[in-house]
Design an enzyme around this catalytic site. Structure first.
Site, PDB file in Angstrom:
ATOM      1  N   LYS A  83      -2.447  -0.939   2.140  1.00 32.50           N
ATOM      2  CA  LYS A  83      -1.891  -0.173   3.262  1.00 32.50           C
ATOM      3  C   LYS A  83      -1.980   1.317   2.935  1.00 32.50           C
ATOM      4  O   LYS A  83      -1.226   1.840   2.109  1.00 32.50           O
ATOM      5  CB  LYS A  83      -0.431  -0.531   3.543  1.00 32.50           C
ATOM      6  CG  LYS A  83      -0.009  -0.001   4.914  1.00 32.50           C
ATOM      7  CD  LYS A  83       1.435   0.443   5.019  1.00 32.50           C
ATOM      8  CE  LYS A  83       1.759   1.788   4.485  1.00 32.50           C
ATOM      9  NZ  LYS A  83       1.276   2.945   5.249  1.00 32.50           N
ATOM     10  N   GLY A 108       9.191   5.317  -4.115  1.00 31.87           N
ATOM     11  CA  GLY A 108       9.001   4.465  -5.291  1.00 31.87           C
ATOM     12  C   GLY A 108      10.293   3.772  -5.694  1.00 31.87           C
ATOM     13  O   GLY A 108      10.303   2.577  -6.014  1.00 31.87           O
ATOM     14  N   GLU A 116       3.170   5.140  -9.391  1.00 33.57           N
ATOM     15  CA  GLU A 116       2.645   6.453  -9.784  1.00 33.57           C
ATOM     16  C   GLU A 116       3.279   7.442  -8.821  1.00 33.57           C
ATOM     17  O   GLU A 116       2.927   7.495  -7.650  1.00 33.57           O
ATOM     18  CB  GLU A 116       1.112   6.430  -9.689  1.00 33.57           C
ATOM     19  CG  GLU A 116       0.448   7.479 -10.548  1.00 33.57           C
ATOM     20  CD  GLU A 116       0.317   8.801  -9.838  1.00 33.57           C
ATOM     21  OE1 GLU A 116       1.248   9.634  -9.982  1.00 33.57           O
ATOM     22  OE2 GLU A 116      -0.680   9.009  -9.135  1.00 33.57           O
ATOM     23  N   CYS A 135      -0.281  15.201  -7.537  1.00 36.45           N
ATOM     24  CA  CYS A 135       0.970  14.824  -8.210  1.00 36.45           C
ATOM     25  C   CYS A 135       1.138  15.541  -9.547  1.00 36.45           C
ATOM     26  O   CYS A 135       2.252  15.763  -9.985  1.00 36.45           O
ATOM     27  CB  CYS A 135       1.057  13.317  -8.367  1.00 36.45           C
ATOM     28  SG  CYS A 135      -0.419  12.581  -9.064  1.00 36.45           S
ATOM     29  N   GLU A 186       9.787  18.352  -6.058  1.00 35.11           N
ATOM     30  CA  GLU A 186       8.335  18.397  -5.909  1.00 35.11           C
ATOM     31  C   GLU A 186       8.010  19.072  -4.573  1.00 35.11           C
ATOM     32  O   GLU A 186       8.459  18.626  -3.522  1.00 35.11           O
ATOM     33  CB  GLU A 186       7.764  16.974  -5.927  1.00 35.11           C
ATOM     34  CG  GLU A 186       6.258  16.956  -5.922  1.00 35.11           C
ATOM     35  CD  GLU A 186       5.680  15.546  -6.007  1.00 35.11           C
ATOM     36  OE1 GLU A 186       6.161  14.660  -5.286  1.00 35.11           O
ATOM     37  OE2 GLU A 186       4.721  15.351  -6.787  1.00 35.11           O
TER      38      GLU A 186
HETATM   39  P1  NDP Z   1       5.695   8.454   0.759  1.00 32.05           P
HETATM   40  O1  NDP Z   1       6.034   8.123  -0.633  1.00 32.05           O
HETATM   41  O2  NDP Z   1       6.709   8.188   1.790  1.00 32.05           O
HETATM   42  O3  NDP Z   1       4.365   7.676   1.203  1.00 32.05           O
HETATM   43  C1  NDP Z   1       3.451   7.058   0.321  1.00 32.05           C
HETATM   44  C2  NDP Z   1       3.028   5.707   0.878  1.00 32.05           C
HETATM   45  O4  NDP Z   1       4.151   4.834   0.936  1.00 32.05           O
HETATM   46  C3  NDP Z   1       2.488   5.771   2.295  1.00 32.05           C
HETATM   47  O5  NDP Z   1       1.487   4.789   2.477  1.00 32.05           O
HETATM   48  C4  NDP Z   1       3.707   5.421   3.109  1.00 32.05           C
HETATM   49  O6  NDP Z   1       3.387   4.979   4.401  1.00 32.05           O
HETATM   50  C5  NDP Z   1       4.302   4.321   2.268  1.00 32.05           C
HETATM   51  N1  NDP Z   1       5.710   4.042   2.473  1.00 32.05           N
HETATM   52  C6  NDP Z   1       6.678   4.866   2.930  1.00 32.05           C
HETATM   53  N2  NDP Z   1       7.869   4.216   2.980  1.00 32.05           N
HETATM   54  C7  NDP Z   1       7.633   2.955   2.548  1.00 32.05           C
HETATM   55  C8  NDP Z   1       8.459   1.805   2.358  1.00 32.05           C
HETATM   56  N3  NDP Z   1       9.762   1.821   2.619  1.00 32.05           N
HETATM   57  N4  NDP Z   1       7.890   0.666   1.906  1.00 32.05           N
HETATM   58  C9  NDP Z   1       6.587   0.622   1.616  1.00 32.05           C
HETATM   59  N5  NDP Z   1       5.756   1.673   1.783  1.00 32.05           N
HETATM   60  C10 NDP Z   1       6.271   2.833   2.226  1.00 32.05           C
HETATM   61  O7  NDP Z   1       5.219   9.943   0.806  1.00 32.05           O
HETATM   62  P2  NDP Z   1       5.193  10.926   2.066  1.00 32.05           P
HETATM   63  O8  NDP Z   1       3.926  10.771   2.757  1.00 32.05           O
HETATM   64  O9  NDP Z   1       6.433  10.764   2.897  1.00 32.05           O
HETATM   65  O10 NDP Z   1       5.274  12.347   1.354  1.00 32.05           O
HETATM   66  C11 NDP Z   1       6.541  12.882   1.001  1.00 32.05           C
HETATM   67  C12 NDP Z   1       6.498  13.552  -0.341  1.00 32.05           C
HETATM   68  O11 NDP Z   1       6.066  12.622  -1.327  1.00 32.05           O
HETATM   69  C13 NDP Z   1       5.513  14.690  -0.472  1.00 32.05           C
HETATM   70  O12 NDP Z   1       6.045  15.873  -0.013  1.00 32.05           O
HETATM   71  C14 NDP Z   1       5.276  14.709  -1.952  1.00 32.05           C
HETATM   72  O13 NDP Z   1       6.300  15.440  -2.572  1.00 32.05           O
HETATM   73  C15 NDP Z   1       5.374  13.267  -2.346  1.00 32.05           C
HETATM   74  N6  NDP Z   1       4.061  12.598  -2.520  1.00 32.05           N
HETATM   75  C16 NDP Z   1       3.642  12.363  -3.774  1.00 32.05           C
HETATM   76  C17 NDP Z   1       2.416  11.777  -3.981  1.00 32.05           C
HETATM   77  C18 NDP Z   1       1.913  11.523  -5.360  1.00 32.05           C
HETATM   78  O14 NDP Z   1       0.725  11.314  -5.553  1.00 32.05           O
HETATM   79  N7  NDP Z   1       2.779  11.500  -6.351  1.00 32.05           N
HETATM   80  C19 NDP Z   1       1.537  11.415  -2.875  1.00 32.05           C
HETATM   81  C20 NDP Z   1       2.106  11.651  -1.570  1.00 32.05           C
HETATM   82  C21 NDP Z   1       3.320  12.227  -1.428  1.00 32.05           C
HETATM   83  P3  NDP Z   1       3.312   6.037   5.619  1.00 32.05           P
HETATM   84  O15 NDP Z   1       2.710   7.292   5.110  1.00 32.05           O
HETATM   85  O16 NDP Z   1       2.431   5.330   6.570  1.00 32.05           O
HETATM   86  O17 NDP Z   1       4.724   6.194   6.060  1.00 32.05           O
END
Ligand code: NDP
Length: 515
Positions: free
Chosen positions: A207, A265, A282, A316, A413
């Site tokens: 997903k 996470g 991660e 990240c 972050e």
């Molecule tokens: P999220 O952690 O919410 O999203 C990452 C993935 O998890 C997406 O596919 C998202 O789906 C999915 N997801 C969200 N909620 C759930 C859940 N309850 N159960 C299962 N899957 C879920 O990141 P965001 O896009 O909201 O970004 C927010 C912040 O996260 C950023 O500002 C940044 O600080 C951090 N981030 C860190 C990353 C890294 O590589 N460490 C990568 C991306 C973000 P969907 O997007 O469709 O809601």
């Protein structure tokens, strides 16, 4: 390897080629790949896909319901149990991954354009960094499929019954994996989940983030063309809170491989606990870039800029906290600010673009709010600190000085092109300052003194410490974080442990059998 400020000459040529016009980008349809076929979504709920460079809608994608998630998980489970998958020779699993790598190479221009359209990254970056990394990762894991080894152990029983005790272990695939990926490296992240899962004998439902799903959907076509057994890879799109959550909670999913925010996470870890699912996470970071007084100043300044600004800070391991020896602090801050001011922001297909937009209006609000909080708490902006006055989610590369570790912008972050600079007066304080964070993903140390470099590296609580470089990711090196930056590791030999479990067989041999 993630590098943006130091762009390779051939990368610039590719960008020019795009400017002259390649084939048009063809956004994929919004279907789901389930059991080897594309299926129309059941729900009419469509998610708009926005071009972050223009804020215009490109296309819509589907939002998978719990019922569709159930179909995808069952398809993955049936394939996992099938003789065709279970008995496939490891070398043949590797061959399929190699086939997929070749197909991605064949379509690399198109995939890179699609990624640029969806994520806003400059085309020369998607073509020369994202796509190359993606293919390398496939090849790396493909090679692993035939090298998964157990152990043969000599036991030391605490009794003597005349027997000789031995045991062997084999590494068995954990089962059906849910791969949940973020938007910052969409295709690369998809491969980072698919490739190890398949190489080590699992099946997977992927997903992608609703913010950037297009290249993952296009990848589905190539997976079909490569000839993986139906159901080995399934792709559903949708919202995290519904589609993602349904995947995480599904009883047939045995492992969740997640990359994203620390908050999500932690939620996933909690949801996985009742069923004791395997989880690899991660997560976020607040990586320090540490510059000592004896560092090569030019290289350290370029390195500090390269640690934070590529991908508009949406990495990240971005070096978002800059610790500099007090004696060179002013020069370093000035140097990094000069780089920031000279970086050219623009759409990913624009000729001179070096930095693209942030992914979404939500991300723009988050970055703007964190910079504003830093300034309100006493940080001084030396470069940037505002969005561009044009359509698109463009935020200027930003350098803040007079930072303090207790500021919100020093603790959370940002995931944007924002670095907070803080002077260091005593080298003995560096470890404590660098570790004063809930995160522990990456760190870099810039110095000419090899003793200081290694002794400091030992003090840093992080999954990876770089010396005189930053953000160098290689499939051979285990990658992941300590503390709130995650659980488990991707890449390297550690990846085997993440997708397999040891199965031990213990035996008693009759000590007199040979007389
Ligand atoms: P999220 O952690 O919410 O999203 C990452 C993935 O998890 C997406 O596919 C998202 O789906 C999915 N997801 C969200 N909620 C759930 C859940 N309850 N159960 C299962 N899957 C879920 O990141 P965001 O896009 O909201 O970004 C927010 C912040 O996260 C950023 O500002 C940044 O600080 C951090 N981030 C860190 C990353 C890294 O590589 N460490 C990568 C991306 C973000 P969907 O997007 O469709 O809601």
């Amino acid at each position: 390897m993630v590098s943006l400020v130091a762009v390779q000459p051939e990368a610039r040529m590719s960008r020019t080629f795009e400017r002259r016009g390649g084939p048009p980008v063809r956004p994929p349809g919004g279907k789901f790949l389930i059991g080897g076929a594309w299926r129309e979504p059941m729900s009419n709920d469509r998610i708009p896909v926005i071009d972050p460079s223009t804020e215009e809608q490109i296309v819509t994608i589907g939002a998978a319901t719990a019922e569709e998630v159930d179909l995808a998980v069952n398809a993955a489970r049936i394939t996992f149990e099938s003789a065709a998958w279970r008995k496939m020779r490891p070398l043949d699993r590797g061959r399929l991954l190699e086939k997929l790598a070749l197909l991605i190479e064949r379509d690399a221009d198109e995939l890179a354009r699609l990624e640029t359209l969806d994520s806003g990254k400059p085309y020369y970056v998607t073509r020369n960094i994202d796509l190359k990394f993606t293919v390398d990762a496939l090849r790396y894991y493909g090679g692993w499929s035939s090298k998964i080894a157990g152990e043969y152990l000599t036991l030391s029983p605490f009794f003597d019954d005349g027997g000789i005790y031995r045991a062997y272990t084999e590494r068995r695939p954990v089962g059906v994996v849910a791969g949940i990926t973020p938007w910052n490296f969409p295709l690369g992240q998809a491969i980072q989940k698919i490739a190890p899962a398949l190489a080590f004998g699992c099946t997977i439902i992927l997903k992608p983030s609703e913010e950037a799903s297009l290249t993952t959907l296009r990848l589905g076509d190539l997976i079909l063309e490569a000839g993986f057994p139906d159901g080995a890879v399934n792709i559903v799109t949708g919202y995290g809170a519904t589609t993602g959550q349904a995947l995480v909670e599904h009883p047939l999913v045995r492992k969740i491989a997640f990359t994203g925010s620390t908050a999500t996470g932690k939620r996933i870890l909690a949801s996985a606990a009742p069923q004791m699912k395997r989880v690899s996470l991660e997560l976020g970071g607040k990586s320090p870039t540490i510059i000592l007084a004896d560092a090569d100043l030019d290289k350290a300044i370029a390195g500090a800029a390269n640690a934070i600004f590529p991908n508009s800070g949406q990495i990240c391991t971005a070096g978002s906290r800059l610790f500099v020896d007090d004696s060179i602090f002013a020069d370093v801050v000035q140097g990094v600010a000069d780089v920031a001011r000279n970086l050219r922001l623009g759409g990913g297909f624009e000729e001179q673009t070096q930095l693209g937009p942030l992914i979404s209006s939500r991300q723009m609000e988050r970055v703007s709010a964190l910079v504003a909080s830093g300034i309100a708490e006493g940080a001084e902006p030396v470069a940037g600190a505002s969005r561009l006055d044009r359509a698109g989610f463009f935020y200027q590369p930003t350098v803040l000085k007079n930072g303090r570790p207790d500021m919100r912008v020093a603790r959370e972050e940002v995931f944007g092109p924002v670095v907070l600079a803080m002077p260091i007066k005593d080298i003995r304080e560096i470890g404590a300052f660098a570790n004063d964070t809930e995160y522990g993903l990456g760190a870099s140390i810039w110095t000419r003194d090899i003793d200081k470099a290694h002794l400091l590296a030992e003090q840093i609580e992080a999954g990876t410490v770089w010396i005189n470089t930053h953000n160098v990711l290689d499939t051979a090196v285990p990658f992941g974080g300590v503390k709130s930056s995650g659980l488990g590791r991707e890449f390297g030999s550690e990846a085997v442990n993440s997708y397999t479990e040891p199965h031990a067989v213990c035996m008693r041999l009759d000590g007199q059998a040979l007389g």
